[in-house]
Design a protein around this motif. Structure first.
Motif, PDB file in Angstrom:
ATOM      1  N   GLU A  72      22.935  26.667  26.135  1.00 22.81           N
ATOM      2  CA  GLU A  72      21.700  27.738  26.242  1.00 22.81           C
ATOM      3  C   GLU A  72      22.020  28.844  25.219  1.00 22.81           C
ATOM      4  OE1 GLU A  72      25.157  27.992  29.469  1.00 22.81           O
ATOM      5  OE2 GLU A  72      24.002  26.461  28.428  1.00 22.81           O
ATOM      6  N   ASP A  73      23.111  29.311  24.810  1.00 29.09           N
ATOM      7  CA  ASP A  73      23.172  30.374  23.717  1.00 29.09           C
ATOM      8  C   ASP A  73      22.845  29.981  22.508  1.00 29.09           C
ATOM      9  OD1 ASP A  73      24.038  32.170  25.647  1.00 29.09           O
ATOM     10  OD2 ASP A  73      25.912  31.757  25.562  1.00 29.09           O
ATOM     11  N   GLU A  74      23.167  28.827  22.061  1.00 28.34           N
ATOM     12  CA  GLU A  74      22.584  28.105  20.882  1.00 28.34           C
ATOM     13  C   GLU A  74      20.958  27.977  20.699  1.00 28.34           C
ATOM     14  OE1 GLU A  74      24.838  24.585  19.922  1.00 28.34           O
ATOM     15  OE2 GLU A  74      26.948  25.793  19.494  1.00 28.34           O
ATOM     16  N   ASN A  75      20.701  27.487  21.820  1.00 26.93           N
ATOM     17  CA  ASN A  75      19.100  27.171  21.875  1.00 26.93           C
ATOM     18  C   ASN A  75      18.480  28.558  21.857  1.00 26.93           C
ATOM     19  OD1 ASN A  75      19.390  24.410  22.049  1.00 26.93           O
ATOM     20  ND2 ASN A  75      19.242  24.394  24.170  1.00 26.93           N
ATOM     21  N   ARG A  76      19.147  29.660  22.394  1.00 25.68           N
ATOM     22  CA  ARG A  76      18.300  30.768  22.578  1.00 25.68           C
ATOM     23  C   ARG A  76      18.486  31.410  20.874  1.00 25.68           C
ATOM     24  NH1 ARG A  76      21.499  33.123  25.842  1.00 25.68           N
ATOM     25  NH2 ARG A  76      20.492  32.458  27.459  1.00 25.68           N
ATOM     26  N   PHE A  77      19.557  31.373  20.327  1.00 29.94           N
ATOM     27  CA  PHE A  77      19.755  31.946  18.880  1.00 29.94           C
ATOM     28  C   PHE A  77      18.666  31.199  18.116  1.00 29.94           C
ATOM     29  CE2 PHE A  77      21.626  30.949  14.689  1.00 29.94           C
ATOM     30  CZ  PHE A  77      21.880  32.311  14.282  1.00 29.94           C
ATOM     31  N   ASN A  78      18.599  29.752  18.017  1.00 30.86           N
ATOM     32  CA  ASN A  78      17.871  29.034  17.215  1.00 30.86           C
ATOM     33  C   ASN A  78      16.131  29.436  17.212  1.00 30.86           C
ATOM     34  OD1 ASN A  78      19.823  27.613  15.979  1.00 30.86           O
ATOM     35  ND2 ASN A  78      19.713  25.874  17.706  1.00 30.86           N
ATOM     36  N   GLU A  79      15.960  29.810  18.734  1.00 28.44           N
ATOM     37  CA  GLU A  79      14.607  30.173  19.100  1.00 28.44           C
ATOM     38  C   GLU A  79      14.083  31.656  18.274  1.00 28.44           C
ATOM     39  OE1 GLU A  79      14.081  30.189  23.229  1.00 28.44           O
ATOM     40  OE2 GLU A  79      14.180  28.036  23.377  1.00 28.44           O
ATOM     41  N   GLN A  80      15.256  32.463  18.240  1.00 22.32           N
ATOM     42  CA  GLN A  80      15.143  33.586  17.570  1.00 22.32           C
ATOM     43  C   GLN A  80      15.018  33.739  16.100  1.00 22.32           C
ATOM     44  OE1 GLN A  80      18.426  35.687  19.454  1.00 22.32           O
ATOM     45  NE2 GLN A  80      17.080  36.676  21.045  1.00 22.32           N
ATOM     46  N   VAL A  81      15.843  32.718  15.805  1.00 22.23           N
ATOM     47  CA  VAL A  81      15.595  32.455  14.218  1.00 22.23           C
ATOM     48  C   VAL A  81      14.405  32.050  13.841  1.00 22.23           C
ATOM     49  CG1 VAL A  81      16.691  31.132  12.320  1.00 22.23           C
ATOM     50  CG2 VAL A  81      18.170  32.245  13.863  1.00 22.23           C
ATOM     51  N   GLU A  82      13.869  31.112  14.457  1.00 17.33           N
ATOM     52  CA  GLU A  82      12.509  30.631  14.426  1.00 17.33           C
ATOM     53  C   GLU A  82      11.291  31.545  14.145  1.00 17.33           C
ATOM     54  OE1 GLU A  82      11.378  27.721  12.995  1.00 17.33           O
ATOM     55  OE2 GLU A  82      13.481  27.143  12.989  1.00 17.33           O
ATOM     56  N   LYS A  83      11.453  32.469  15.358  1.00 12.88           N
ATOM     57  CA  LYS A  83      10.551  33.591  15.380  1.00 12.88           C
ATOM     58  C   LYS A  83      10.789  34.651  14.274  1.00 12.88           C
ATOM     59  CE  LYS A  83      10.179  33.714  20.543  1.00 12.88           C
ATOM     60  NZ  LYS A  83      10.716  34.376  21.846  1.00 12.88           N
ATOM     61  N   ALA A  84      12.059  34.881  13.441  1.00 20.06           N
ATOM     62  CA  ALA A  84      12.180  35.741  12.551  1.00 20.06           C
ATOM     63  C   ALA A  84      11.721  35.162  11.219  1.00 20.06           C
ATOM     64  CB  ALA A  84      13.614  36.153  12.504  1.00 20.06           C
ATOM     65  N   LYS A  85      11.434  33.890  11.217  1.00 17.72           N
ATOM     66  CA  LYS A  85      11.033  33.405   9.921  1.00 17.72           C
ATOM     67  C   LYS A  85       9.663  33.665   9.420  1.00 17.72           C
ATOM     68  CE  LYS A  85      13.811  28.909  10.291  1.00 17.72           C
ATOM     69  NZ  LYS A  85      13.634  27.740  10.017  1.00 17.72           N
ATOM     70  N   SER A  86       9.755  34.160   8.305  1.00 15.75           N
ATOM     71  CA  SER A  86       8.287  34.431   7.341  1.00 15.75           C
ATOM     72  C   SER A  86       7.448  33.352   7.423  1.00 15.75           C
ATOM     73  CB  SER A  86       8.565  35.054   6.124  1.00 15.75           C
ATOM     74  OG  SER A  86       7.340  35.209   5.244  1.00 15.75           O
ATOM     75  N   LYS A  87       6.056  33.560   7.590  1.00 18.21           N
ATOM     76  CA  LYS A  87       5.231  32.395   7.644  1.00 18.21           C
ATOM     77  C   LYS A  87       4.189  32.436   6.462  1.00 18.21           C
ATOM     78  CE  LYS A  87       5.715  32.599  12.739  1.00 18.21           C
ATOM     79  NZ  LYS A  87       6.574  33.741  12.603  1.00 18.21           N
TER      80      LYS A  87
END
Length: 282
Positions: A72-87
């Motif tokens: 659950e912590d790793e999934n939360r981290f990966n989700e935040q990383v995706e949100k922080a990515k430039s598009k």
């Protein structure tokens, strides 16, 4: 006789190849330090690696690490990383000012020449022909850049945002390598200008923020030394190499900052839109 000559050459080449091969075998067998790799792809290591977090916006560097190895912590981290990515892509067009009166004793006297005004007008037309939706026009506060930008702006949409920036003024960014004999500013000038021009780079060069959904196009009308330094910094070339680059007056240099932080140089000192009689660099 001609046939014999050709056969003779072929024989000599063959013997040379065999002799070279034997020599290489002998050296390689007895002295391994002389072994030669047959391609750069063999055991290749880059001399300089790309710094991914050059703008301090690499997603992994701005998101707090996972608290634990729990899914659950790793999934939360990966989700935040995706949100922080430039598009989106940030496109920066660096325009050098037109030819100017170099004999002026003050900045106000260093106005564009008639040719310089023509160069700016031609470049303005070229930028309009690109059919790009320009987001911002930033101009150096020095006279020759201000005049160039005003001429260019006549060809752009009336609603384009225009800003002035003292950080973009001309200067001596860093002692060049190799040094140039006829141009030797005092060390104090490098000390003063370097910090300012570095600050300008940090102000305008960075990947798009995560909430930016469309590509942007920014025009920076400034000076040769500034643009050359920007190019070296953006491509992570040695910044001391800036003076090895030549820029024409009113030329277009186009850099794109991709969502992953990579930087692409699409054009450098482009004056292909000008007739040869209008092209100058000094």
């Amino acid at each position: 006789m001609a046939t014999f000559s050709r056969l003779h050459k072929i024989a000599l080449i063959g013997l040379g190849a065999v002799g070279g091969g034997l020599a290489y075998y002998h050296i390689g067998k007895n002295e391994k330090k002389f072994d030669v790799q047959n391609s750069w792809t063999t055991n290749y290591t880059p001399s300089v690696k790309w710094e991914k977090n050059w703008d301090h916006r690499e997603p992994e560097s701005i998101v707090k690490p996972a608290k634990s190895n729990k899914p659950e912590d790793e999934n939360r981290f990966n989700e935040q990383v995706e949100k922080a990515k430039s598009k989106a892509v940030r496109h920066l067009f660096l325009i050098r000012h037109g030819q100017y009166h170099v004999d002026g004793t003050t900045d106000c006297e260093r106005t564009l020449t008639e040719l310089g005004r023509q160069q700016a007008d031609i470049t303005g037309k070229r930028l309009a022909e690109l059919d790009i939706k320009w987001d911002l026009l930033v101009r150096s506060t020095m006279t020759r850049a201000q005049e160039t930008a005003k001429i260019i702006a006549k060809h752009l949409p009336k609603d384009i945002e225009i800003k002035d920036c003292q950080l973009l003024e001309e200067g001596a960014p860093i002692p060049p390598e190799p040094p140039v004999g006829h141009w030797r500013p005092e060390p104090r000038q490098f000390f003063q200008d370097s910090a300012r021009i570095e600050a300008a780079f940090r102000r305008y060069f960075y990947r798009a923020p995560p909430d930016q959904t469309h590509d942007t196009y920014t025009l920076l009308v400034c000076h040769a030394n500034v643009i050359r330094f920007f190019v070296c910094k953006a491509l992570q070339f040695p910044p001391e190499a800036w003076l090895r680059i030549s820029l024409n007056h009113a030329s277009i240099t186009w850099l794109s900052i991709l969502p992953n932080g990579n930087v692409v140089l699409r054009s450098l000192s482009d004056t292909g839109h000008m007739e040869p009689k209008y092209i100058t660099s000094r």
